[in-house]
Each structure stands twice: as C-alpha cells, then as structure tokens.
Design an enzyme around this catalytic site. Sequence first.
Site, PDB file in Angstrom:
ATOM      1  N   LYS A   1       0.742  -1.973  -0.008  1.00  0.00           N
ATOM      2  CA  LYS A   1       0.053   0.101   0.157  1.00  0.00           C
ATOM      3  C   LYS A   1       1.326   1.108  -0.374  1.00  0.00           C
ATOM      4  O   LYS A   1       1.651   1.669   0.285  1.00  0.00           O
ATOM      5  CB  LYS A   1      -1.012  -0.104   1.228  1.00  0.00           C
ATOM      6  CG  LYS A   1      -2.091  -1.026   0.740  1.00  0.00           C
ATOM      7  CD  LYS A   1      -3.300  -0.820   1.583  1.00  0.00           C
ATOM      8  CE  LYS A   1      -4.605  -1.488   1.992  1.00  0.00           C
ATOM      9  NZ  LYS A   1      -5.516  -1.490   2.760  1.00  0.00           N
TER      10      LYS A   1
ATOM     11  N   ARG B   1      -4.003  -9.695   5.666  1.00  0.00           N
ATOM     12  CA  ARG B   1      -4.263  -9.814   3.747  1.00  0.00           C
ATOM     13  C   ARG B   1      -2.833  -9.774   2.705  1.00  0.00           C
ATOM     14  O   ARG B   1      -2.903  -8.674   2.692  1.00  0.00           O
ATOM     15  CB  ARG B   1      -5.705  -9.087   3.691  1.00  0.00           C
ATOM     16  CG  ARG B   1      -6.561  -9.265   2.360  1.00  0.00           C
ATOM     17  CD  ARG B   1      -7.054  -8.210   2.275  1.00  0.00           C
ATOM     18  NE  ARG B   1      -8.363  -8.406   1.452  1.00  0.00           N
ATOM     19  CZ  ARG B   1      -8.064  -7.677   0.255  1.00  0.00           C
ATOM     20  NH1 ARG B   1      -6.967  -6.380   0.083  1.00  0.00           N
ATOM     21  NH2 ARG B   1      -8.802  -7.066  -1.041  1.00  0.00           N
TER      22      ARG B   1
END
Length: 274
Positions: A221, A255
């Site tokens: 991210k 995740r």
Amino acid sequence: MTINCKGQLIDLSQPKVMGILNVTPDSFFDGNQDIKDSDIVAKAQNMLHDGADFIDVGGYSTRPNANFVSEEEELERVIRAVKLLTKHFPELIISVDTFRSHVAEQAILHGASIINDISAGLLDNNMLFVAAKYQVPYIMMHMKGTPQTMTQHTDYQDIIKEMMYYFSERVAVARSVGINDIILDVGFGFAKTIPQNFEILNQLEHFSWLELPLLVGVSRKSMIYKTLNITPQEALNGTTVLHTIAIQKGASILRVHDVKEAVQSIKLINSLKS
C-alpha cells in the site's frame, strides 16, 4: 480464538494468511484488463502452494478514487471466480470482498464462506442480515465515506479512540442480528493519511481490547511505497517489515498479495516466540 467456516473450526491463535485475488481491471497493484479463467486458477494454485489459508476474491477495486462498478458487473466478476475456485479447489475457504449484500449472498450460495466488507454494513443495510442468515464469519473494516470519497474524510480528533467507538457500535449491531464470528480490519489506507496509518500500526495492540481477531491489510500500500519513494511493484520488502510488526502486535490474519513471504514471516516469528 476460532472462526467457523463451512463447519470447520479455524484456530486463529496462530496467524493465518489470506491471499488476495482481484478480478478487476483497475486494482492499484495487480489489475488485469483481460483475466482468463486459467489465470484465476493458476494464481489460486500458486497461493495455496505457498501456504495461503484463505483466498479473498474481489470484483470492485476499492483503492482511493476507484472507478464506480455496477452491481451487475461486480456480480459477474465475483461469481465467475468463485465458481472456478470451488470447482478446482473444493476444500478452499473463499472470502468475498464486497460491500453489497446481494453480491455477498450469491457468492456464499456458490461456495464462498467469509464476507469481507470494507464498510462494516454501512453501505448496504442488508449486509449484516446476510452474514447472520448464512452464519459465515464477517470481516468489518473501519472506513469513512466511500472508495470514491474516503480521501476527503481524514479529520480525526483522536483516531484510535474514534475507531474504538466505531468498532464498538458496529460489533454491537452485528451481534444484535445474530452474527457470531466477527473479525476486525482497521482499514489501513481507507480514510486515513500516511501518518495516521503509521499511528494505527504503532498502537495496533490496543484493538485487542475488543477481544476479536484482527485482520491487517498493508500489502504494497501507499503507506509503504510513498514513504520509501518507490512503486507498489517494489514494495515487497517494506510490506514484509510491516507484516512482521503487525504480527508482533497481535494480527490474526494477514491479507496479502505475496503469500510465500507472509508465511515465512509468521514462521520466523513463531520460532522466535518458541
């Protein structure tokens, strides 16, 4: 802590890995304009080989300022993938990444057994009832606004305290309709600035107060690649560093895009603890 998936009790006292399988053309990291059935099966096979415990299927990119996707298009993408995975890997535990109750319900009817909802039921009033009806584990994430507007909602007086209030309220509502297995996702990157993301990670252990499993999604991210001034494709090393910190601070599920490296992190930390 355990969750019930298809009658199988999954022990989350040891961290687990959830592999990301995006069937979208505009994901920030692995979007693909032409996703073939063979690509979906091969990617799932690779993740399972590398040690994934779950696979999370998403048909609607939720990156900041993502394009709107109709329910019909999301449904077609998701059900196609769920059918393929169920056919080729009948024992696989599939999570469906959606904030739409109809997509979630159809995915469950075709073989999915976890709902992963970025909105904690706030974008679709029927979502909690679907999770309760089918008694599947429900992942609720902290977010404000929508994927299209969340970057405009980053003002907090005390972000940790406000998130605690948010989860306390959403958990109470979920319990009131009969959801048994609840997993929390603090929502890294969703209605949060990069400094706020690091503040949450730094205080992640405080969310154990809610006594629920915690899912962490930081894989590749912007809090990593923008901090390091690199691209998402170059952010695996940074991802592994933050995964290691998250596990040490109580994460139950990672995740991830890169399953093998996440599994290795968990193994090393388990060895350290033992």
